[in-house]
Design an enzyme around this catalytic site. Sequence first.
Site, PDB file in Angstrom:
ATOM      1  N   ASP A 242      -1.268   6.897   6.532  1.00 30.66           N
ATOM      2  CA  ASP A 242      -2.771   6.359   5.925  1.00 30.66           C
ATOM      3  C   ASP A 242      -2.334   4.749   7.288  1.00 30.66           C
ATOM      4  O   ASP A 242      -2.035   3.981   7.294  1.00 30.66           O
ATOM      5  CB  ASP A 242      -2.364   5.835   4.856  1.00 30.66           C
ATOM      6  CG  ASP A 242      -2.820   4.303   4.133  1.00 30.66           C
ATOM      7  OD1 ASP A 242      -4.173   4.551   4.500  1.00 30.66           O
ATOM      8  OD2 ASP A 242      -2.435   4.192   2.985  1.00 30.66           O
TER       9      ASP A 242
ATOM     10  N   TRP B 236       1.044  -1.282  -0.154  1.00 31.14           N
ATOM     11  CA  TRP B 236       0.256   0.083  -0.228  1.00 31.14           C
ATOM     12  C   TRP B 236       1.344   1.723   0.217  1.00 31.14           C
ATOM     13  O   TRP B 236       0.071   2.543  -0.394  1.00 31.14           O
ATOM     14  CB  TRP B 236      -0.870   0.200   0.700  1.00 31.14           C
ATOM     15  CG  TRP B 236      -2.434  -0.873   0.568  1.00 31.14           C
ATOM     16  CD1 TRP B 236      -2.287  -2.103   1.396  1.00 31.14           C
ATOM     17  CD2 TRP B 236      -3.186  -1.355  -0.519  1.00 31.14           C
ATOM     18  NE1 TRP B 236      -3.318  -3.509   0.316  1.00 31.14           N
ATOM     19  CE2 TRP B 236      -3.831  -1.940  -0.105  1.00 31.14           C
ATOM     20  CE3 TRP B 236      -3.745   0.428  -1.570  1.00 31.14           C
ATOM     21  CZ2 TRP B 236      -4.691  -2.322  -1.353  1.00 31.14           C
ATOM     22  CZ3 TRP B 236      -4.566  -0.104  -1.568  1.00 31.14           C
ATOM     23  CH2 TRP B 236      -5.367  -1.400  -2.670  1.00 31.14           C
TER      24      TRP B 236
ATOM     25  N   LYS C 214     -12.701  -0.792   7.185  1.00 27.73           N
ATOM     26  CA  LYS C 214     -11.842  -1.299   8.091  1.00 27.73           C
ATOM     27  C   LYS C 214     -12.290  -1.492   9.634  1.00 27.73           C
ATOM     28  O   LYS C 214     -13.064  -2.421   9.487  1.00 27.73           O
ATOM     29  CB  LYS C 214     -10.132  -1.478   7.603  1.00 27.73           C
ATOM     30  CG  LYS C 214      -9.435  -1.029   6.474  1.00 27.73           C
ATOM     31  CD  LYS C 214      -9.657  -2.239   6.218  1.00 27.73           C
ATOM     32  CE  LYS C 214      -8.701  -1.859   4.270  1.00 27.73           C
ATOM     33  NZ  LYS C 214      -9.106  -3.097   3.285  1.00 27.73           N
TER      34      LYS C 214
END
Lengths: 369, 369
Positions: free
Chosen positions: B174, B104, B198
């Site tokens: 992030d 990511w 999430k």
Amino acid sequence: MHASAVYNFAAGPGVMPQEVLLEAQRELLDCRRSGMSILEMPFTGEAFQDIADQARRDLRELVGLPPNYRVLFLPGGASTQFSLLPMNLLPPDGRADYVDSGHWSRKAIAEARRYVPVNVAASGARYGYRRLPCRRHWRLDPGAGYCHITSNETADGLAYHRLPDTRGVPLVADMTSDFLSRPLDIERFGVIYAGAQKNIGPAGLTLVIIRDDLLRAAWPACPTAFSYRVQVDSDNRFNTPPTQAIYLAGLVFRWLRSQGGLGAMAARNRRKSEALYAFIDASDFYACAQRVADRSRMNVCFHLAVPSLTAEFVAQARRQGLLNLQGHAAVGGLRASLYNAMPEAGVEALIAFMAAFAARHGRSRRRCG
Amino acid sequence: MHASAVYNFAAGPGVMPQEVLLEAQRELLDCRRSGMSILEMPFTGEAFQDIADQARRDLRELVGLPPNYRVLFLPGGASTQFSLLPMNLLPPDGRADYVDSGHWSRKAIAEARRYVPVNVAASGARYGYRRLPCRRHWRLDPGAGYCHITSNETADGLAYHRLPDTRGVPLVADMTSDFLSRPLDIERFGVIYAGAQKNIGPAGLTLVIIRDDLLRAAWPACPTAFSYRVQVDSDNRFNTPPTQAIYLAGLVFRWLRSQGGLGAMAARNRRKSEALYAFIDASDFYACAQRVADRSRMNVCFHLAVPSLTAEFVAQARRQGLLNLQGHAAVGGLRASLYNAMPEAGVEALIAFMAAFAARHGRSRRRCG
């Protein structure tokens, strides 16, 4: 309490079909026997892909979409697309035509101008936005990359009932507040986009329908996740899509099919809006300023002969379960939004309330003649 | 069927708290006695504003947010923010540090590079992304406008358990896959952003927390609806926000408070992940390649000593109600995501299944010594 006695006339987010809400409620903890809520489903898994594919198929069937049109479900609302349209549809030195028909087209124009030169081909300003700009006066730019219209002006209560001839320039339409409310002559359009929170589903989702030949590499400044080309090429899975919103839109598409499709919707929407406009036009207590030929069937804008009673009207209506009748903040007055999911009984209840309110305030007489 | 027997280990969208789903289900047709579904509520109305304000207050309380940090609920996911961060936080001639710790962060870097020069201050590539890059080797640029980290690498199973010292350069994180999983030393951060799917709520919502002094005019190319400055100045109401997603996030925030807040979550998440890592480390049938000190408590990545059994493992687990255990497509292997809403019983069930699977396939022996 979401009983037959409550009708929500909000301009959006607004009324949803009861059947859709009930189905979403029933399977909220276990979607399609997956053991998961739709909120918990990985977007890469088979269960969600089936849901997204079905939604796409149902939409194509409803609209009669030819194979050379692609469907994207993107996060955000129409305001986001105001910026993304020029970055996706034009070369960096391109320019575009926009028709200014009211509040929302002005927003679209202001945002597009941040990216490209905009030719306002026509404006309803001179009519105080009480009618669409007269076709004879449109000044189209033959070199424009597209011509943008707002097919239904949610705040001003105006709608195109016939599509303009843009002389070969691709027609791009913000159909946020009337998409799926009537059949479309789809091949007249290059791009249709619509925020979901009127006739499609929840706020936070926008539908973009684009004709193949208009797909091009987006500007370098365009966030990759918002490149139409990239999303089309990755089957709308470049990143995690708004999964539950797509699911809810899919339920609405199925509901529309069960109701007879867009033709049946158009007939019902015409009956609802005509009943309300007829009542208003026959009254001397209520008035509608919009030119009859350009009136929206989705958002009926009207006002009181005694404007000082507006707040009282909204409050009394609310106490009777007729919710959200205030006009858009930028326009004032009153507004009844009659989206697909508003039953005819809601309009009847509104008319009955309006008649009683007028009677109570002493000016209930019908116009003579 | 969403019974105690079903556990969803998806990396996100993933498991949600049962209590939240039940409450959302209960009031889906009539939210807070408004007579409307949350899906039908105008975002400008009092009913929705109460919901949004409460969500914001609960979040501030949970995280212990000082007054000089602002909270934005934006549509889209973290991938969108990859593009929006440089346009919102840097001058057009600015540059940024990024730490490459896995899948990511590589995505974030690739997207940022489309806007500004990126200095990759450190990379885990040389370790095959099995550990975070060694602190001693970070090469920070003192002129960078910010330093970006991915606090939890969802695909690689790595997490920062101590925050790096960025020497005065604002830290941008992030936190998509570990936000709200543990208390935060919030004042160490300039910006935190997190896709909701999430530990927060539904896909299609991103939370951005930004320190006042970092707000600046966004680049001209930035869509106005995605300007942090504009959204802060308009109280997050520049355009229609993703209303239902905010409502669901608010239910999750209340649930977290009822569970004892982020400290209680951290303790539970530590127990869950330690139990699973301990089982894996003690087995010679399963293995975890990640350096112990850098292992994620949200996403436990592991593999089989006999990789050819991976598909069979996933299929058998699924038949027993243990869903979505396959690793990220770019990484392979297996992954159990243990977000806040995963109960400890889910981890116990997984360990029991893993022990039985290993026994069935003949290599169940614990390591000696």
